[in-house]
Enzyme design. Structure first.
Site, PDB file in Angstrom:
ATOM      1  N   ASP A  75       4.310  -4.487  -7.424  1.00  0.00           N
ATOM      2  CA  ASP A  75       3.675  -3.273  -6.892  1.00  0.00           C
ATOM      3  C   ASP A  75       4.214  -2.018  -7.579  1.00  0.00           C
ATOM      4  OD1 ASP A  75       5.922  -4.369  -5.275  1.00  0.00           O
ATOM      5  OD2 ASP A  75       5.865  -2.382  -4.366  1.00  0.00           O
TER       6      ASP A  75
ATOM      7  N   GLY B   3       0.832  -1.216   0.000  1.00  0.00           N
ATOM      8  CA  GLY B   3       0.000   0.000   0.000  1.00  0.00           C
ATOM      9  C   GLY B   3       0.853   1.247   0.000  1.00  0.00           C
TER      10      GLY B   3
ATOM     11  N   ARG C  81      -1.804  -0.728  -9.594  1.00  0.00           N
ATOM     12  CA  ARG C  81      -0.666  -1.569  -9.963  1.00  0.00           C
ATOM     13  C   ARG C  81      -1.101  -3.023 -10.104  1.00  0.00           C
ATOM     14  NH1 ARG C  81       3.147   1.618  -6.934  1.00  0.00           N
ATOM     15  NH2 ARG C  81       2.112   3.614  -6.686  1.00  0.00           N
TER      16      ARG C  81
HETATM   17  P1  AMP Z   1       8.978   0.875  -3.330  1.00  0.00           P
HETATM   18  O1  AMP Z   1       9.496  -0.465  -3.772  1.00  0.00           O
HETATM   19  O2  AMP Z   1      10.030   1.898  -3.072  1.00  0.00           O
HETATM   20  O3  AMP Z   1       7.975   1.379  -4.305  1.00  0.00           O
HETATM   21  O4  AMP Z   1       8.239   0.704  -1.902  1.00  0.00           O
HETATM   22  C1  AMP Z   1       7.724  -0.499  -1.439  1.00  0.00           C
HETATM   23  C2  AMP Z   1       6.740  -0.277  -0.322  1.00  0.00           C
HETATM   24  O5  AMP Z   1       7.360   0.376   0.791  1.00  0.00           O
HETATM   25  C3  AMP Z   1       5.556   0.580  -0.684  1.00  0.00           C
HETATM   26  O6  AMP Z   1       4.448   0.074   0.000  1.00  0.00           O
HETATM   27  C4  AMP Z   1       5.947   1.933  -0.170  1.00  0.00           C
HETATM   28  O7  AMP Z   1       4.831   2.753   0.078  1.00  0.00           O
HETATM   29  C5  AMP Z   1       6.666   1.565   1.129  1.00  0.00           C
HETATM   30  N1  AMP Z   1       7.615   2.599   1.542  1.00  0.00           N
HETATM   31  C6  AMP Z   1       8.760   2.941   0.931  1.00  0.00           C
HETATM   32  N2  AMP Z   1       9.388   3.926   1.588  1.00  0.00           N
HETATM   33  C7  AMP Z   1       8.626   4.248   2.642  1.00  0.00           C
HETATM   34  C8  AMP Z   1       8.727   5.195   3.719  1.00  0.00           C
HETATM   35  N3  AMP Z   1       9.766   6.026   3.820  1.00  0.00           N
HETATM   36  N4  AMP Z   1       7.735   5.213   4.631  1.00  0.00           N
HETATM   37  C9  AMP Z   1       6.698   4.384   4.549  1.00  0.00           C
HETATM   38  N5  AMP Z   1       6.549   3.466   3.576  1.00  0.00           N
HETATM   39  C10 AMP Z   1       7.488   3.394   2.633  1.00  0.00           C
HETATM   40 MG    MG Z   2       6.493   1.320  -5.143  1.00  0.00          MG
END
Ligand code: AMP
Ligand code: MG
Length: 497
Positions: free
Chosen positions: A249, A87, A180
């Protein structure tokens, strides 16, 4: 009047699909960039958005009238492992709106604070990744690649804790959908077929309205996403772009490039190039991207099975028949695009797809063996004449052993002369697909360093400006064409999370 005429269509899907979430205000928002050109394309007035009122909106300090902010739920396969709940952990959908051309767009803040889905994260983004996403996504748009867009970037006046304390930033990004593959997987994990159907209907209405009346709309939807992703990934390959984290995702149902993390364009050609520091096994290496695309689409197809047919055998058969088309669609798009890069048309070569493919692959092999710069090889190839060799040295010197390239050049000239084109015509068509400038990693890094270390955004703005016209050689901007000096090479990129 509201600065953005939100319609909030996603809200109507119901609470299984999101959590309502307000952005968390920040201490001292300041504008880095506002994309007035995109605002115009969206049909938005820049009167308010271009002022401090806009900055407050882009920082999450003011929720614009009409917005119903929420964080979207999704799951995803991360490096092959299923995670049932991810999410929007650091993104908030302000709402959706209809642009001047009738296209429905989602507007999101990324880095705007914690949400229900933040898990252990802080919901924030560091300045560096915000600048990278702004530069690369806008460059991609100008390069003609489907992508999310950047409407604005701000600093927060707060620090975020990563391996060290870093200045915080927020990017406002725009997409034709933030749904996604992982959004479908989220409901599939709990066997919630009705929600999958609702989500699929929503996507068809918004992104693929032409499929509304097809006999098998969900089969058609799968086909449309397969076609779109095959074309998208082929266009990445044609530019040497490496997404870096092709988790399900991070794969858009609208087939736009999304979630710019540790992405990069390669300089010297390397088939197996990996930049992302977290991609230890090279799952998302350059050459693996087409295969990973199919892997992800197979996960999507699995979630749609209950919608495809009554019997599961029939559903599987339908899904497989669609997935089977991916390889061909990808290869066609790859070949067409690579031919265009080499000044070869499909028409003149209808009878020789295999020999053109071999010719193109042999070029990449010589490039790989000789450390030749991806973008510069095609740039200089686009300047050559067929009968005169006076410009040959410009391209030959990109190869460690130019003699290894000479054979290829002879073959290319033979093949290119079968096209009924003058040098000028061929050069013009090649120059329209082979960029002069790409967002080179060391340039992005220099922009981030100046911003982070000195609070100097001029390097960022200068780079962004050049990338607005990637196919046009610009006076005094040759240094943006150059690969990094040895001490400028960026070997790894980071997610910034
Ligand atoms: P990504 O692969 O960078 O798109 O992120 C994977 C998951 O981690 C997604 O659900 C993002 O919303 C969550 N996420 C990444 N960075 C953060 C953050 N700094 N704080 C909270 N959730 C994060
Ligand atoms: Mg992402």
């Amino acid at each position: 009047m509201n600065p953005i005429p939100f319609t909030n269509r996603y809200l109507a899907l119901g609470e299984a699909f999101y959590k309502k979430t307000l952005p968390t205000p920040v201490a001292a928002p300041a504008l880095i960039a506002f994309n007035a050109a995109l605002a115009n394309e969206m049909g938005l007035s820049t009167d308010e958005l271009g002022t401090q009122d806009g900055v407050n909106i882009f920082a999450g300090n003011v929720v614009p009238g009409g917005a119903e902010p929420l964080a979207m739920a999704y799951a995803g396969h991360q490096f092959g492992n299923f995670v049932p709940q991810l999410g929007d952990g650091r993104a908030i959908l302000l709402g959706d709106m209809t642009a001047a051309d009738g296209v429905c767009l989602d507007v999101q803040l990324k880095g705007s604070g914690r949400t229900f889905y933040s898990r252990n994260g802080d919901g924030r983004a560091a300045l560096g990744p915000v600048l990278r996403e702004y530069l690369v996504s806008e460059a991609m748009a100008r390069l003609g690649v489907p992508t999310t867009r950047a409407l604005a970037a701000v600093t927060t006046g707060e620090q975020v804790a990563r391996e060290q304390l870093l200045p915080g930033g927020i990017i406002t990004r725009v997409a034709t959908s933030f749904i996604r593959v992982g959004s479908f997987e989220y409901f599939s994990a709990s066997n919630d077929v009705e929600s999958i159907r609702e989500l699929a209907n929503y996507v068809i209405e918004r992104n693929y309205p032409q499929l509304r009346d097809s006999e098998q709309p969900y089969v058609a939807l799968l086909q449309a996403v397969v076609d779109g992703q095959a074309a998208l990934i082929a266009s990445w390959m044609q530019l040497g772009f490496i997404h870096g984290v092709m988790n399900t995702d991070n794969m858009s149902i609208a087939a736009e490039t999304i979630d710019y993390g540790p992405c990069a364009f390669m300089d010297a050609y390397d088939h197996d190039r990996v930049y992302s520091a977290i991609d230890r096994n090279g799952r998302y290496a350059y050459s693996n991207q087409p295969a990973i695309g199919l892997w992800n689409l197979t996960r999507l197809a699995e979630t749609l099975l209950p919608l495809l047919a009554e019997s599961s055998d029939a559903a599987v058969e339908l899904a497989q028949s669609v997935l089977k088309t991916y390889a061909d669609t990808y290869h066609q798009a790859w070949l067409t695009g690579m031919r265009a890069k080499c000044g070869l048309s499909n028409a003149a070569a209808a009878s020789k797809p295999d020999s053109d493919k071999a010719l193109i692959e042999s070029l990449f092999n010589v490039m790989a063996a000789n450390n030749a710069d991806f973008t510069l090889v095609f740039f200089h190839l686009s300047q050559l004449n067929l009968q005169a060799s006076e410009k040959d040295d410009d391209i030959r010197r990109l190869f460690v052993d130019p003699a290894q390239f000479d054979d290829w050049l002879v073959k290319w000239r033979e093949r290119a002369s079968e096209e009924m084109l003058t040098d000028k015509q061929r050069q013009a068509s090649m120059q329209s697909v082979n960029p002069v400038y790409i967002p080179r990693n060391h340039q992005i890094e220099a922009a981030i360093r100046a911003a982070e270390d000195q609070g100097d955004f001029s390097v960022f703005h200068a780079l962004h400006e050049v990338l607005q016209h990637p196919f046009t050689r610009q006076q005094g901007k040759d240094r943006y064409m150059q690969p990094p000096e040895p001490d400028e090479v960026v070997r790894q990129t980071f997610c910034g999370t």
